[in-house]
Write an enzyme that holds these catalytic residues in place. Structure first.
Site, PDB file in Angstrom:
ATOM      1  N   CYS A  89      39.563  42.450  39.812  1.00  0.00           N
ATOM      2  CA  CYS A  89      38.710  41.455  39.162  1.00  0.00           C
ATOM      3  C   CYS A  89      37.463  41.256  40.008  1.00  0.00           C
ATOM      4  CB  CYS A  89      39.487  40.148  39.025  1.00  0.00           C
ATOM      5  SG  CYS A  89      38.531  38.806  38.289  1.00  0.00           S
ATOM      6  N   HIS A 131      42.420  40.525  29.799  1.00  0.00           N
ATOM      7  CA  HIS A 131      41.986  40.039  31.119  1.00  0.00           C
ATOM      8  C   HIS A 131      40.867  38.993  30.952  1.00  0.00           C
ATOM      9  CE1 HIS A 131      40.867  40.965  35.508  1.00  0.00           C
ATOM     10  NE2 HIS A 131      39.851  40.228  35.078  1.00  0.00           N
ATOM     11  N   GLU A 132      39.863  39.315  30.115  1.00  0.00           N
ATOM     12  CA  GLU A 132      38.718  38.397  29.966  1.00  0.00           C
ATOM     13  C   GLU A 132      39.128  37.123  29.229  1.00  0.00           C
ATOM     14  OE1 GLU A 132      36.354  39.010  31.858  1.00  0.00           O
ATOM     15  OE2 GLU A 132      36.915  41.092  32.225  1.00  0.00           O
ATOM     16  N   HIS A 135      40.604  34.739  31.530  1.00  0.00           N
ATOM     17  CA  HIS A 135      39.595  33.971  32.276  1.00  0.00           C
ATOM     18  C   HIS A 135      39.171  32.723  31.501  1.00  0.00           C
ATOM     19  CE1 HIS A 135      38.613  36.175  35.901  1.00  0.00           C
ATOM     20  NE2 HIS A 135      38.419  37.309  35.268  1.00  0.00           N
TER      21      HIS A 135
HETATM   22 ZN   LIG Z   1      38.381  39.158  36.080  1.00  0.00          ZN
END
Ligand SMILES: [Zn+2]
Length: 171
Positions: A89, A131-132, A135
């Site tokens: 990341c 993954h995003e 976030h």
């Molecule tokens: Zn990330």
């Protein structure tokens, strides 16, 4: 735009929904695409640059602007299968571990014209989307690591915590 590093509190704070795709949102997206390209990242989420809104940029072919995509309020509406792969990341330099995610996802989002889009993603794109979107919910890869990977990265995480403390001390 500067990419925030762990343990910045923005990274663990859920982002707000975007009510309207206006010029402010488009300007933020433009800056995020630049920051992502400079870092040669595959994706970047609003909170990573201190923008607490549900906006993500993706480019699974970094270096090629043709691959740049921006999604507003992305939401996973379908998941299929499982796949495990190593992830890192931009907000967690020198931290890597294996994460099991859905192999395929269906995502509903809005584009920068304000139009609804549906994505059917697999392989790398499915992983980057998950993954995003994590976030946007304030979830970092370390929270999805196995106990072994958590232990293996403990030193790198401590180094990032120490660097943040030292930077705060200098202000
Ligand atoms: Zn990330």
């Amino acid at each position: 735009m500067k990419i925030l590093k762990y343990p910045h509190p923005m990274l663990t704070t859920p982002a707000d929904r975007i009510e309207a795709v206006d010029d402010d949102v488009r300007a933020a997206a433009e800056e995020m695409l630049i920051a992502m390209a400079e870092a040669r990242g595959l994706g970047l989420a609003g909170p990573q640059v201190g923008y607490g809104k549900r906006l993500i940029c993706i480019n699974i072919t970094p270096g090629s602007p043709d691959g740049e995509r921006v999604y507003v309020n992305p939401e996973i509406v379908g998941r299929e299968g499982e796949a495990t792969a190593e992830e890192g990341c931009l907000s967690l330099p020198h931290v890597n571990g294996k994460i099991t995610r859905a192999a395929k996802v269906t995502v509903h989002a809005t584009d920068l014209k304000g139009e609804a889009v549906t994505l059917h993603a697999d392989t790398l794109l499915a992983r980057v989307l998950q993954h995003e979107i994590d976030h946007l919910d304030g979830v970092l890869i370390t929270q999805r690591f196995s106990a072994i990977d958590k232990a293996a990265n403990a030193r790198s995480l401590r180094a990032l915590e120490k660097a943040a403390k030292e930077a705060a001390g200098r202000r």
